[in-house]
Structure formats: C-alpha cells, structure tokens
Write an enzyme that holds these catalytic residues in place. Sequence first.
Site, mmCIF file in Angstrom:
data_model
loop_
_atom_site.group_PDB
_atom_site.id
_atom_site.type_symbol
_atom_site.label_atom_id
_atom_site.label_comp_id
_atom_site.label_asym_id
_atom_site.label_seq_id
_atom_site.Cartn_x
_atom_site.Cartn_y
_atom_site.Cartn_z
ATOM 1 C CG HIS A 12 -0.182 0.009 2.528
ATOM 2 N ND1 HIS A 12 0.386 1.143 3.085
ATOM 3 C CD2 HIS A 12 0.085 -0.994 3.402
ATOM 4 C CE1 HIS A 12 0.971 0.850 4.223
ATOM 5 N NE2 HIS A 12 0.805 -0.449 4.442
ATOM 6 C CD GLU A 86 2.284 -5.786 8.311
ATOM 7 O OE1 GLU A 86 2.501 -7.025 8.255
ATOM 8 O OE2 GLU A 86 2.939 -4.941 7.676
#
Length: 230
Positions: A12, A86
Amino acid sequence: MAVLFRMYIIRHGETEWNRTRRIQGHLDVPLNETGIKQAGLVAEAMKGIPLAKAFSSDLQRASKTAELILRYHPDVLLEKNEALRERCMGELQGEITPSKKPAPSLETTPALIARCQAWYTRSIVHYMTSRIKQGLPLGEPQNILVVSHGGWITTLLTTLVANDVVTCGKGAVIGHCVNTGVSIVEYTVGENRSLVGDLVQYSDIEHLRDEDLRHQEVNVDELVDQGKKP
C-alpha cells in the site's frame, strides 16, 4: 517455458503512521497525501497490464491503493480479505517505536506464516489450477493483482521461497518492502505438471520518479515482525 500467470504483489501507499514510525498492525489507518500520490503513480504504471483477478487486504490503506489501480481496470472485481492484513501487533498497535510495552497478544510468526500460506493456497493456487483445467487462452499470461502490507508480503514470499514453491530470479532479493513497491512472481508448469514460481522482481519503485515520494521510513511493523529494534 511459456509464462502462464504473473502475480503482481504491491504494498500500500504511505500513511501518516508510516512517516511517524507508529505501529499500525490491524488498525485501519488511511493513506496520507503522499500515499495517495504514490498509489496514483503505481496505478499509472499498471494501467497497460490487463488484470484477470484482484485481491487486497480489507484495511483501507491497502484497499484504497488497489481501488486506485483498478480505476483503469473497471471490469475487474476487487476481492477484499482480512487474511491479507498486516501482522496483528496486539498491544503495540498505536505505539511509536521504539516501545518496550509488553504485547502478549502479538500474532506469532508461525501464526502469520500459516495465515499467509492458507490464503495463498486457497486463493492463488486454487485460481491458477482451476484456470489451467478450464483451458487458458493463447497468448498473454493471466495477471493477478495482490495489494497488501510490508510484513505480510515479506513473510509470504520468504515462506514460498523457503518451501521451494518459488525461486528467486537473478537480482531479486527479498528485504524491506517499500510503499507501493511492486514484486512480480511468474508461473510456468514444470515437468510433473506442477506450477513453478519465479520471483523476478522485488519491491520495485521505478514508478516513483519524485525523490520526495521515494524517500520512506523503515516499516516498523516489519521490524517488529523480524524481532529487530527500530
């Protein structure tokens, strides 16, 4: 050997917490202005690559990056999945590094590896084997987009290489995964008809031409995952 599939794995864009070295984990932190610019540039770089499938973490810093890429691919549906998040940093989430705060609910490395492997088998391997059985169209490879997080990407690729599912091509070295870094795995079919992956590019940011966009803080979520001191 003809390449049948290419998997583009992209981290990202930047968040304000990346810049201030604050641990994010599963917290849903948005892209900052720099991150939106980075995502727009990687979207431009991916514009001419036809995509057959797209996956992202359900956290907005990853899903927004994926959505900006898919503006140029309106026929491709984005599949958001929490399995691409994550590593869960537990009590460290929201802390500025370095932090000595105990984190008993930190996701263990074996648990993160298992999560990455399960998603990869369920989503990527299943998709590729199904497409082969259906009969692939002649010509260009089928391209798969995956947008996730630095620690997750590093863990997935390290695990695939360690298990001989993917080999590292010349010049591809797995290390720090930077914001909007593009990694590419190419797949062919081996002698026993099994899929063979080759990591041909890791965390490339050639699309970030402005030095201000290329300069990035070390991903502290990755440092915690690797047991290093930020």
